[in-house]
Design a protein around this motif. Sequence first.
Motif, short mmCIF file in Angstrom:
data_model
loop_
_atom_site.label_atom_id
_atom_site.label_comp_id
_atom_site.label_asym_id
_atom_site.label_seq_id
_atom_site.Cartn_x
_atom_site.Cartn_y
_atom_site.Cartn_z
N ALA A 272 0.83 -1.20 0.00
CA ALA A 272 0.00 0.00 0.00
C ALA A 272 0.87 1.26 0.00
O ALA A 272 0.57 2.22 -0.71
CB ALA A 272 -0.94 -0.01 1.21
N ARG A 273 1.93 1.26 0.79
CA ARG A 273 2.81 2.43 0.81
C ARG A 273 3.47 2.63 -0.55
O ARG A 273 3.58 3.77 -1.03
CB ARG A 273 3.87 2.29 1.89
CG ARG A 273 3.33 2.61 3.27
CD ARG A 273 4.46 2.76 4.26
NE ARG A 273 3.95 3.19 5.54
CZ ARG A 273 4.66 3.88 6.42
NH1 ARG A 273 5.90 4.20 6.15
NH2 ARG A 273 4.14 4.24 7.57
N ALA A 274 3.92 1.57 -1.19
CA ALA A 274 4.53 1.69 -2.51
C ALA A 274 3.53 2.24 -3.52
O ALA A 274 3.85 3.13 -4.31
CB ALA A 274 5.08 0.34 -2.97
N VAL A 275 2.30 1.74 -3.48
CA VAL A 275 1.26 2.23 -4.38
C VAL A 275 0.95 3.69 -4.08
O VAL A 275 0.75 4.50 -5.00
CB VAL A 275 0.00 1.34 -4.31
CG1 VAL A 275 -1.17 1.96 -5.04
CG2 VAL A 275 0.31 -0.04 -4.86
N ASP A 276 0.92 4.07 -2.81
CA ASP A 276 0.71 5.47 -2.45
C ASP A 276 1.79 6.36 -3.07
O ASP A 276 1.53 7.49 -3.46
CB ASP A 276 0.71 5.67 -0.93
CG ASP A 276 -0.57 5.19 -0.26
OD1 ASP A 276 -1.59 4.98 -0.96
OD2 ASP A 276 -0.55 5.02 0.97
N LEU A 277 3.01 5.86 -3.17
CA LEU A 277 4.13 6.65 -3.69
C LEU A 277 4.21 6.64 -5.21
O LEU A 277 4.50 7.66 -5.82
CB LEU A 277 5.45 6.15 -3.11
CG LEU A 277 5.64 6.38 -1.61
CD1 LEU A 277 6.91 5.67 -1.12
CD2 LEU A 277 5.71 7.86 -1.31
N VAL A 278 4.00 5.49 -5.84
CA VAL A 278 4.24 5.40 -7.28
C VAL A 278 3.16 4.65 -8.05
O VAL A 278 3.39 4.23 -9.18
CB VAL A 278 5.61 4.73 -7.58
CG1 VAL A 278 6.75 5.56 -7.03
CG2 VAL A 278 5.67 3.31 -7.05
N GLY A 279 1.97 4.50 -7.51
CA GLY A 279 0.95 3.66 -8.12
C GLY A 279 0.10 4.29 -9.20
O GLY A 279 -0.69 3.61 -9.84
N ASP A 280 0.26 5.57 -9.45
CA ASP A 280 -0.50 6.27 -10.48
C ASP A 280 -0.01 5.89 -11.88
O ASP A 280 1.19 5.70 -12.10
CB ASP A 280 -0.33 7.77 -10.22
CG ASP A 280 -0.88 8.63 -11.31
OD1 ASP A 280 -0.09 9.02 -12.20
OD2 ASP A 280 -2.08 8.92 -11.28
N LYS A 281 -0.92 5.78 -12.83
CA LYS A 281 -0.58 5.41 -14.21
C LYS A 281 0.53 6.29 -14.78
O LYS A 281 1.54 5.80 -15.29
CB LYS A 281 -1.83 5.50 -15.07
CG LYS A 281 -1.61 5.51 -16.55
CD LYS A 281 -2.95 5.69 -17.26
CE LYS A 281 -2.79 6.33 -18.60
NZ LYS A 281 -4.07 6.49 -19.30
N TRP A 282 0.35 7.60 -14.68
CA TRP A 282 1.34 8.51 -15.29
C TRP A 282 2.68 8.41 -14.57
O TRP A 282 3.73 8.49 -15.19
CB TRP A 282 0.83 9.95 -15.30
CG TRP A 282 -0.38 10.12 -16.17
CD1 TRP A 282 -1.63 10.50 -15.77
CD2 TRP A 282 -0.47 9.88 -17.58
NE1 TRP A 282 -2.48 10.50 -16.85
CE2 TRP A 282 -1.79 10.14 -17.96
CE3 TRP A 282 0.45 9.47 -18.55
CZ2 TRP A 282 -2.22 10.00 -19.29
CZ3 TRP A 282 0.02 9.33 -19.86
CH2 TRP A 282 -1.30 9.60 -20.22
N THR A 283 2.65 8.21 -13.28
CA THR A 283 3.88 8.10 -12.50
C THR A 283 4.68 6.89 -12.96
O THR A 283 5.89 6.97 -13.20
CB THR A 283 3.55 7.99 -11.00
OG1 THR A 283 2.81 9.15 -10.62
CG2 THR A 283 4.78 7.87 -10.15
#
Length: 153
Positions: free
Chosen positions: A17-28
């Motif tokens: 969850a923390r990793a997704v919070d940091l880099v989970g966005d499509k554009w990111t």
Amino acid sequence: MLQPSDIEWTDPECPVARAVDLVGDKWTLLIIRDSLDGKRRFSEFERSLGVAKNILSDRLRLLADRGVLSRTPNDRGTRSEYELTSAGRDLFTLILSLRQWGERNAFNDGEAHSALVDPATGEPVPQLHPLREDGAELTPEQTLLVKVGESLP
């Protein structure tokens, strides 16, 4: 740069969850992919992604704030170059895993797509597989979730 204590986490105890919070966005994730492919300038990302300038600017700023990219202004301070930090380069395995999953599951048989190859051999990068310490493949059924510092049940 943001510190972990500065972020409101979706699930504070879960590394996924923390990793997704940091880099989970499509554009990111696509910016990280392009950075791994050697892109450094805003214009290169914009041309590659076709994303709106405000979204691209926001994601580049967030990635720099989160320590995934470093931002270096040019001599005049009018343009910047973005380079992956060690934390950003550490995402190579994630991007490779997503790529390989996409190759297996997001294309019809025979449909054209890009491929990542080892330039020394010209061969596709080998499929990622988690391995046990003895070299045997590890499956989801063979893992157990525990809190760090706790003993096995």
